[in-house]
Structures are given as structure tokens and as C-alpha cells.
Design a protein around this motif. Sequence first.
Motif, PDB file in Angstrom:
ATOM      1  N   ALA A  52       0.835  -1.197   0.000  1.00 33.62           N
ATOM      2  CA  ALA A  52       0.000   0.000   0.000  1.00 33.62           C
ATOM      3  C   ALA A  52       0.873   1.250   0.000  1.00 33.62           C
ATOM      4  CB  ALA A  52      -0.922   0.013   1.218  1.00 33.62           C
ATOM      5  N   ALA A  53       0.552   2.184  -0.862  1.00 32.26           N
ATOM      6  CA  ALA A  53       1.318   3.430  -0.951  1.00 32.26           C
ATOM      7  C   ALA A  53       0.499   4.464  -1.708  1.00 32.26           C
ATOM      8  CB  ALA A  53       2.652   3.202  -1.653  1.00 32.26           C
ATOM      9  N   THR A  54       0.925   5.684  -1.571  1.00 29.49           N
ATOM     10  CA  THR A  54       0.354   6.752  -2.363  1.00 29.49           C
ATOM     11  C   THR A  54       1.497   7.584  -2.935  1.00 29.49           C
ATOM     12  OG1 THR A  54      -1.322   8.507  -2.414  1.00 29.49           O
ATOM     13  CG2 THR A  54       0.090   8.437  -0.470  1.00 29.49           C
ATOM     14  N   SER A  55       1.250   8.192  -4.065  1.00 28.10           N
ATOM     15  CA  SER A  55       2.301   8.998  -4.687  1.00 28.10           C
ATOM     16  C   SER A  55       1.791  10.408  -4.952  1.00 28.10           C
ATOM     17  CB  SER A  55       2.775   8.362  -5.996  1.00 28.10           C
ATOM     18  OG  SER A  55       1.705   8.308  -6.916  1.00 28.10           O
ATOM     19  N   MET A  56       2.734  11.280  -5.204  1.00 31.02           N
ATOM     20  CA  MET A  56       2.420  12.662  -5.542  1.00 31.02           C
ATOM     21  C   MET A  56       3.651  13.236  -6.233  1.00 31.02           C
ATOM     22  SD  MET A  56       1.684  15.868  -3.028  1.00 31.02           S
ATOM     23  CE  MET A  56       0.253  15.058  -2.342  1.00 31.02           C
ATOM     24  N   PHE A  57       3.413  13.926  -7.307  1.00 29.16           N
ATOM     25  CA  PHE A  57       4.504  14.561  -8.033  1.00 29.16           C
ATOM     26  C   PHE A  57       4.156  16.031  -8.166  1.00 29.16           C
ATOM     27  CE2 PHE A  57       4.505  10.116  -8.980  1.00 29.16           C
ATOM     28  CZ  PHE A  57       5.835   9.783  -8.798  1.00 29.16           C
ATOM     29  N   MET A  98       6.141  20.074  -7.611  1.00 37.56           N
ATOM     30  CA  MET A  98       7.366  20.828  -7.325  1.00 37.56           C
ATOM     31  C   MET A  98       7.370  21.259  -5.854  1.00 37.56           C
ATOM     32  SD  MET A  98       8.883  20.419 -10.099  1.00 37.56           S
ATOM     33  CE  MET A  98      10.340  21.390  -9.766  1.00 37.56           C
ATOM     34  N   HIS A  99       8.548  21.264  -5.250  1.00 42.65           N
ATOM     35  CA  HIS A  99       8.628  21.541  -3.816  1.00 42.65           C
ATOM     36  C   HIS A  99       8.088  22.914  -3.443  1.00 42.65           C
ATOM     37  CE1 HIS A  99      12.439  23.453  -5.004  1.00 42.65           C
ATOM     38  NE2 HIS A  99      12.348  24.136  -3.886  1.00 42.65           N
ATOM     39  N   THR A 100       8.129  23.844  -4.359  1.00 43.23           N
ATOM     40  CA  THR A 100       7.608  25.186  -4.072  1.00 43.23           C
ATOM     41  C   THR A 100       6.089  25.188  -3.935  1.00 43.23           C
ATOM     42  OG1 THR A 100       7.624  25.633  -6.445  1.00 43.23           O
ATOM     43  CG2 THR A 100       9.532  26.406  -5.159  1.00 43.23           C
ATOM     44  N   ASP A 101       5.435  24.126  -4.418  1.00 40.88           N
ATOM     45  CA  ASP A 101       3.974  24.040  -4.364  1.00 40.88           C
ATOM     46  C   ASP A 101       3.463  23.093  -3.279  1.00 40.88           C
ATOM     47  OD1 ASP A 101       3.756  25.776  -6.580  1.00 40.88           O
ATOM     48  OD2 ASP A 101       4.046  24.082  -7.961  1.00 40.88           O
ATOM     49  N   LEU A 102       4.356  22.436  -2.568  1.00 33.92           N
ATOM     50  CA  LEU A 102       3.952  21.460  -1.555  1.00 33.92           C
ATOM     51  C   LEU A 102       3.361  22.128  -0.325  1.00 33.92           C
ATOM     52  CD1 LEU A 102       7.025  19.065  -1.770  1.00 33.92           C
ATOM     53  CD2 LEU A 102       4.680  18.554  -2.499  1.00 33.92           C
ATOM     54  N   THR A 103       2.457  21.408   0.311  1.00 36.82           N
ATOM     55  CA  THR A 103       1.815  21.901   1.527  1.00 36.82           C
ATOM     56  C   THR A 103       2.077  20.923   2.677  1.00 36.82           C
ATOM     57  OG1 THR A 103      -0.249  20.706   1.146  1.00 36.82           O
ATOM     58  CG2 THR A 103      -0.050  22.910   0.139  1.00 36.82           C
ATOM     59  N   THR A 104       1.779  21.376   3.863  1.00 37.39           N
ATOM     60  CA  THR A 104       1.878  20.494   5.026  1.00 37.39           C
ATOM     61  C   THR A 104       0.923  19.316   4.868  1.00 37.39           C
ATOM     62  OG1 THR A 104       2.530  22.332   6.435  1.00 37.39           O
ATOM     63  CG2 THR A 104       1.612  20.392   7.544  1.00 37.39           C
ATOM     64  N   GLU A 105      -0.244  19.552   4.312  1.00 38.21           N
ATOM     65  CA  GLU A 105      -1.210  18.475   4.088  1.00 38.21           C
ATOM     66  C   GLU A 105      -0.649  17.429   3.125  1.00 38.21           C
ATOM     67  OE1 GLU A 105      -2.044  21.802   3.917  1.00 38.21           O
ATOM     68  OE2 GLU A 105      -3.085  21.846   5.838  1.00 38.21           O
ATOM     69  N   ASP A 106       0.081  17.866   2.088  1.00 39.30           N
ATOM     70  CA  ASP A 106       0.723  16.927   1.163  1.00 39.30           C
ATOM     71  C   ASP A 106       1.713  16.044   1.924  1.00 39.30           C
ATOM     72  OD1 ASP A 106      -0.612  18.122  -1.018  1.00 39.30           O
ATOM     73  OD2 ASP A 106       1.094  19.443  -1.453  1.00 39.30           O
ATOM     74  N   TYR A 107       2.523  16.683   2.739  1.00 34.61           N
ATOM     75  CA  TYR A 107       3.510  15.956   3.539  1.00 34.61           C
ATOM     76  C   TYR A 107       2.819  14.926   4.430  1.00 34.61           C
ATOM     77  CZ  TYR A 107       7.125  15.046   7.016  1.00 34.61           C
ATOM     78  OH  TYR A 107       8.012  14.432   7.851  1.00 34.61           O
ATOM     79  N   MET A 110      17.000   7.895  -7.729  1.00 33.40           N
ATOM     80  CA  MET A 110      17.235   8.828  -8.827  1.00 33.40           C
ATOM     81  C   MET A 110      16.529  10.147  -8.544  1.00 33.40           C
ATOM     82  SD  MET A 110      14.676   7.225 -11.678  1.00 33.40           S
ATOM     83  CE  MET A 110      14.692   5.519 -11.196  1.00 33.40           C
ATOM     84  N   SER A 111      16.928  11.156  -9.240  1.00 34.53           N
ATOM     85  CA  SER A 111      16.315  12.463  -9.067  1.00 34.53           C
ATOM     86  C   SER A 111      15.326  12.706 -10.204  1.00 34.53           C
ATOM     87  CB  SER A 111      17.403  13.537  -9.078  1.00 34.53           C
ATOM     88  OG  SER A 111      16.825  14.798  -8.917  1.00 34.53           O
ATOM     89  N   MET A 112      14.074  12.966  -9.832  1.00 38.16           N
ATOM     90  CA  MET A 112      13.046  13.260 -10.826  1.00 38.16           C
ATOM     91  C   MET A 112      12.331  14.541 -10.407  1.00 38.16           C
ATOM     92  SD  MET A 112      11.475   9.414 -11.540  1.00 38.16           S
ATOM     93  CE  MET A 112      10.230   9.671 -10.319  1.00 38.16           C
ATOM     94  N   PRO A 113      12.129  15.457 -11.320  1.00 41.19           N
ATOM     95  CA  PRO A 113      11.430  16.697 -10.966  1.00 41.19           C
ATOM     96  C   PRO A 113      10.057  16.411 -10.363  1.00 41.19           C
ATOM     97  CG  PRO A 113      12.378  16.856 -13.159  1.00 41.19           C
ATOM     98  CD  PRO A 113      12.534  15.425 -12.729  1.00 41.19           C
ATOM     99  N   ALA A 149       9.596  10.543  -2.941  1.00 38.28           N
ATOM    100  CA  ALA A 149      10.825   9.769  -2.762  1.00 38.28           C
ATOM    101  C   ALA A 149      11.276   9.806  -1.299  1.00 38.28           C
ATOM    102  CB  ALA A 149      11.926  10.302  -3.676  1.00 38.28           C
ATOM    103  N   ALA A 150      11.144  10.939  -0.655  1.00 39.78           N
ATOM    104  CA  ALA A 150      11.534  11.051   0.753  1.00 39.78           C
ATOM    105  C   ALA A 150      10.669  10.145   1.629  1.00 39.78           C
ATOM    106  CB  ALA A 150      11.428  12.503   1.222  1.00 39.78           C
ATOM    107  N   SER A 151       9.372  10.101   1.368  1.00 37.31           N
ATOM    108  CA  SER A 151       8.483   9.263   2.176  1.00 37.31           C
ATOM    109  C   SER A 151       8.781   7.787   1.973  1.00 37.31           C
ATOM    110  CB  SER A 151       7.018   9.566   1.873  1.00 37.31           C
ATOM    111  OG  SER A 151       6.628   9.082   0.593  1.00 37.31           O
ATOM    112  N   LYS A 152       9.099   7.392   0.752  1.00 31.74           N
ATOM    113  CA  LYS A 152       9.423   5.996   0.472  1.00 31.74           C
ATOM    114  C   LYS A 152      10.805   5.637   1.016  1.00 31.74           C
ATOM    115  CE  LYS A 152       7.090   3.529  -1.656  1.00 31.74           C
ATOM    116  NZ  LYS A 152       6.094   2.568  -1.186  1.00 31.74           N
ATOM    117  N   ALA A 153      11.764   6.546   0.931  1.00 32.39           N
ATOM    118  CA  ALA A 153      13.102   6.288   1.475  1.00 32.39           C
ATOM    119  C   ALA A 153      13.027   6.109   2.997  1.00 32.39           C
ATOM    120  CB  ALA A 153      14.053   7.418   1.106  1.00 32.39           C
ATOM    121  N   ALA A 154      12.231   6.922   3.645  1.00 31.86           N
ATOM    122  CA  ALA A 154      12.072   6.769   5.097  1.00 31.86           C
ATOM    123  C   ALA A 154      11.452   5.412   5.416  1.00 31.86           C
ATOM    124  CB  ALA A 154      11.204   7.898   5.648  1.00 31.86           C
ATOM    125  N   GLY A 155      10.457   4.999   4.652  1.00 27.03           N
ATOM    126  CA  GLY A 155       9.840   3.678   4.847  1.00 27.03           C
ATOM    127  C   GLY A 155      10.814   2.544   4.630  1.00 27.03           C
TER     128      GLY A 155
END
Length: 166
Positions: free
Chosen positions: A92-97, A99-108, A146-149, A155-161
Amino acid sequence: MKRFSNKTAIVTGASRGIGRSIATHLGKEGASVVVNYAGNADKAAEVVNEIADAGGLAVAVQGDMSKVDDIIRLFEAAEKAYGRPHIVVSAAATSMFKMHTDLTTEDYERLFSLNTLGVMHVLQQATKRIADGGRIIQFSTGATKMSMPGAGLYAASKAAGEQFAL
């Protein structure tokens, strides 16, 4: 005898994607499969029916894997239906793509609550409940290597997992 006869498998996120493929494969190979789904009961029923049509046993159990009470209920339902799990697949997982300038606390919170905290709780329950000689499998993503725009938060959430599976 099939490869997983007399084995119980729990697959989170089993109503679609990788989880679905794994659940149907395990069922066709003889495992009694607990098909976890978050919200789409019809898709989960399709997986259960596909396993049954191949001669296997399966049951669908709704549960949001970002909620510890739902995770515990999933494991309890599995044990009630088929006994202690021999195989636990955390897919089970969810994804979101975005840009970091558009991210919100709710996204996190949305990504980390499932992809990190949910993984931690699934792996905790699996470790406590798995039958002797059982296997626990945790899925991640190539995005951690890898780095993807726009993939930074995902990627951070999956790396932590991933760190819970080491």
C-alpha cells in the motif's frame, strides 16, 4: 501441490497495481489471501473473484494502512479467516509529483502517514504475528535512487519507509 498451499498471505494495497498482481499470483499458487483495500470494494472483489476462479481462497478486508487501528483490524481479520500469516506483503502506498515550491503540510502528512508511518505499523504487526519461517516483504520505489522533478516528497516518504525494512 502448489507452491504456497497451506500458507496465509496478507497483501496491503491489493486492489490494484503491484499489490493486486502479487495477491492474484499468491492465490493462484495456493495461498489463502487477505486482500487489503483502502476504499474501492469493487476492485477488491475483482481480486477475490480472480483468485477464487483459479481455485484459491481469498477474502477482502477494508482498511486504511495509514491508521494503526485499521492495520490491527486487518491482521485480526486475517488470523480469524485463515490463521497466522506466513507471508505479509506491504504494498500500500500513495504517490504525488509536485514541485517543492507548491507542496503543503497536508501533502507531507498524506504521503508520510501512509508511506512511512503506515509501513512502520504494518511491519510491526507483521513481525509480532508472522508464523515461524514466514516472510515479510516491503515495497519501495526506484524514485529513491534517482532524481526526478516533482518527486522529492514522494521519494523522501518511500526512502524513510525503506529504513524500517533493513
